[in-house]
Design a protein around this motif. Structure first.
Motif, mmCIF file in Angstrom:
data_model
loop_
_atom_site.group_PDB
_atom_site.id
_atom_site.type_symbol
_atom_site.label_atom_id
_atom_site.label_comp_id
_atom_site.label_asym_id
_atom_site.label_seq_id
_atom_site.Cartn_x
_atom_site.Cartn_y
_atom_site.Cartn_z
ATOM 1 N N VAL A 7 5.948 3.020 6.035
ATOM 2 C CA VAL A 7 4.525 2.761 6.274
ATOM 3 C C VAL A 7 4.270 2.442 7.750
ATOM 4 N N SER A 8 2.985 2.479 8.113
ATOM 5 C CA SER A 8 2.590 1.989 9.439
ATOM 6 C C SER A 8 1.254 1.267 9.398
ATOM 7 N N GLY A 9 0.570 1.309 8.252
ATOM 8 C CA GLY A 9 -0.810 0.805 8.252
ATOM 9 C C GLY A 9 -1.165 -0.031 7.043
ATOM 10 N N ASN A 10 -2.293 0.297 6.460
ATOM 11 C CA ASN A 10 -2.877 -0.494 5.380
ATOM 12 C C ASN A 10 -1.975 -0.574 4.141
ATOM 13 N N GLY A 11 -1.391 0.548 3.778
ATOM 14 C CA GLY A 11 -0.435 0.535 2.667
ATOM 15 C C GLY A 11 -1.060 0.629 1.281
ATOM 16 N N THR A 12 -2.209 1.289 1.177
ATOM 17 C CA THR A 12 -2.784 1.429 -0.172
ATOM 18 C C THR A 12 -1.930 2.351 -1.041
ATOM 19 N N ASN A 13 -1.300 3.334 -0.422
ATOM 20 C CA ASN A 13 -0.402 4.189 -1.210
ATOM 21 C C ASN A 13 0.853 3.421 -1.627
ATOM 22 N N LEU A 14 1.359 2.606 -0.728
ATOM 23 C CA LEU A 14 2.471 1.726 -1.099
ATOM 24 C C LEU A 14 2.062 0.881 -2.304
ATOM 25 N N GLN A 15 0.848 0.334 -2.246
ATOM 26 C CA GLN A 15 0.377 -0.515 -3.351
ATOM 27 C C GLN A 15 0.320 0.263 -4.664
ATOM 28 N N ALA A 16 -0.151 1.501 -4.594
ATOM 29 C CA ALA A 16 -0.222 2.328 -5.810
ATOM 30 C C ALA A 16 1.180 2.542 -6.384
ATOM 31 N N ILE A 17 2.165 2.687 -5.496
ATOM 32 C CA ILE A 17 3.546 2.899 -5.956
ATOM 33 C C ILE A 17 4.107 1.589 -6.526
ATOM 34 N N ILE A 18 3.833 0.481 -5.844
ATOM 35 C CA ILE A 18 4.268 -0.830 -6.346
ATOM 36 C C ILE A 18 3.708 -1.051 -7.751
ATOM 37 N N ASP A 19 2.419 -0.782 -7.916
ATOM 38 C CA ASP A 19 1.777 -0.995 -9.219
ATOM 39 C C ASP A 19 2.380 -0.084 -10.284
ATOM 40 N N ALA A 20 2.680 1.146 -9.890
ATOM 41 C CA ALA A 20 3.256 2.102 -10.851
ATOM 42 C C ALA A 20 4.666 1.675 -11.274
ATOM 43 N N VAL A 21 5.400 1.058 -10.343
ATOM 44 C CA VAL A 21 6.735 0.543 -10.691
ATOM 45 C C VAL A 21 6.589 -0.640 -11.650
ATOM 46 N N LYS A 22 5.620 -1.503 -11.331
ATOM 47 C CA LYS A 22 5.402 -2.711 -12.156
ATOM 48 C C LYS A 22 5.073 -2.355 -13.593
ATOM 49 N N ARG A 23 4.237 -1.318 -13.757
ATOM 50 C CA ARG A 23 3.894 -0.993 -15.140
ATOM 51 C C ARG A 23 4.873 0.006 -15.756
ATOM 52 N N ARG A 24 5.985 0.234 -15.068
ATOM 53 C CA ARG A 24 7.075 1.074 -15.557
ATOM 54 C C ARG A 24 6.685 2.546 -15.706
ATOM 55 N N TYR A 25 5.587 2.935 -15.070
ATOM 56 C CA TYR A 25 5.272 4.360 -15.000
ATOM 57 C C TYR A 25 6.337 5.028 -14.130
ATOM 58 N N ASN A 37 5.284 -0.610 12.446
ATOM 59 C CA ASN A 37 4.226 -1.432 13.042
ATOM 60 C C ASN A 37 4.305 -2.843 12.454
ATOM 61 N N LYS A 38 4.531 -3.814 13.333
ATOM 62 C CA LYS A 38 4.722 -5.180 12.814
ATOM 63 C C LYS A 38 3.436 -5.772 12.240
ATOM 64 N N ASN A 39 2.300 -5.212 12.617
ATOM 65 C CA ASN A 39 1.016 -5.736 12.129
ATOM 66 C C ASN A 39 0.471 -4.999 10.904
ATOM 67 N N ALA A 40 1.261 -4.105 10.361
ATOM 68 C CA ALA A 40 0.771 -3.312 9.220
ATOM 69 C C ALA A 40 0.484 -4.218 8.021
ATOM 70 N N TYR A 41 -0.688 -4.041 7.423
ATOM 71 C CA TYR A 41 -0.998 -4.836 6.226
ATOM 72 C C TYR A 41 -0.047 -4.483 5.077
ATOM 73 N N ALA A 42 0.498 -3.289 5.141
ATOM 74 C CA ALA A 42 1.485 -2.864 4.138
ATOM 75 C C ALA A 42 2.635 -3.879 4.024
ATOM 76 N N LEU A 43 2.944 -4.546 5.124
ATOM 77 C CA LEU A 43 4.042 -5.531 5.095
ATOM 78 C C LEU A 43 3.682 -6.733 4.220
ATOM 79 N N THR A 44 2.416 -7.109 4.255
ATOM 80 C CA THR A 44 1.952 -8.203 3.385
ATOM 81 C C THR A 44 2.078 -7.779 1.924
ATOM 82 N N ARG A 45 1.730 -6.536 1.660
ATOM 83 C CA ARG A 45 1.847 -6.030 0.277
ATOM 84 C C ARG A 45 3.308 -6.058 -0.177
ATOM 85 N N ALA A 46 4.210 -5.664 0.715
ATOM 86 C CA ALA A 46 5.637 -5.662 0.370
ATOM 87 C C ALA A 46 6.107 -7.090 0.095
ATOM 88 N N ARG A 47 5.701 -7.992 0.968
ATOM 89 C CA ARG A 47 6.123 -9.390 0.822
ATOM 90 C C ARG A 47 5.629 -9.954 -0.517
#
Ligand code: GRF
Length: 188
Positions: A7-25, A37-47
């Motif tokens: 990632v480098s930015g907002n991470g909405t696609n990362l979030q969609a993948i995280i959610d899909a893993v969580k629901r075992r899809y 990018n150290k300021n990517a919001y995607a990093l907050t989502r990962a954390r």
């Protein structure tokens, strides 16, 4: 199966993948998130999801290959079988691409080969196309290039604004990417 999301930015696609893993899809583990990018919001989502994140700014590296070699060390350590680019704002080196042939995928918010680059949605909208969409493809060492895996069309209506088109494109992305990743995981 372990996957990595770049990632480098907002991470909405990362979030969609995280959610899909969580629901075992998606039956896989996101073992690593790599951000250029150290300021990517995607990093907050990962954390928040408890996923290990590696922040690697390109600044400290002399060549693209040196950067990629560093990344590849981490991929090997985490036993990564599939690399998912989700808004990663860097071209990968031929060295990386060769070693992970057919194991790196990218999502682009337009119907490739049209409207490559950072502003795919805006460029298509400004051009006045009536149909745009989303592309998921295997990655080679050219920008937004490589064998296409899946595409989904998004129709642009007369009363659309850039914002409404953008929202529809992202909605499609967040469904299509998990679907493609799932089929790749099933095919191993
Ligand atoms: C997405 O539109 C993707 O298609 C493109 O970059 C954007 C990333 O958005 N490659 P996000 O960081 O996943 O929200």
């Amino acid at each position: 199966m372990n996957i990595a999301v770049f990632v480098s930015g907002n991470g909405t696609n990362l979030q969609a993948i995280i959610d899909a893993v969580k629901r075992r899809y998606l039956k896989c583990t996101i073992a690593l998130v790599v951000s250029s990018n150290k300021n990517a919001y995607a990093l907050t989502r990962a954390r928040k999801a408890g996923i290990e994140a590696l922040v690697l700014s390109p600044d400290g590296f002399k060549t693209r290959e040196a950067y990629d070699k560093r990344v590849m060390r981490e991929l090997a350590r985490c036993n990564i079988k599939l690399v998912v680019l989700a808004g990663f704002m860097r071209l990968l080196s031929p060295y990386f691409v060769r070693r992970y042939k057919n194991r790196i995928v990218n999502i682009h918010p337009a119907l490739l080969p049209s409207f490559k680059g950072t502003h795919g949605i805006l460029d298509a909208f400004r051009y006045g196309v009536k149909i745009t969409g989303v592309t998921v493809h295997f990655v080679d060492d050219e920008l937004d290039h490589g064998p296409i895996i899946a595409q989904e069309a998004v129709r642009i209506r007369g009363d659309d604004t850039f914002k409404t088109v953008e929202a529809r494109i992202h909605k499609v992305e967040h469904k299509l990417y998990p679907r493609v990743i799932r089929s790749l995981i099933e095919k191993k």
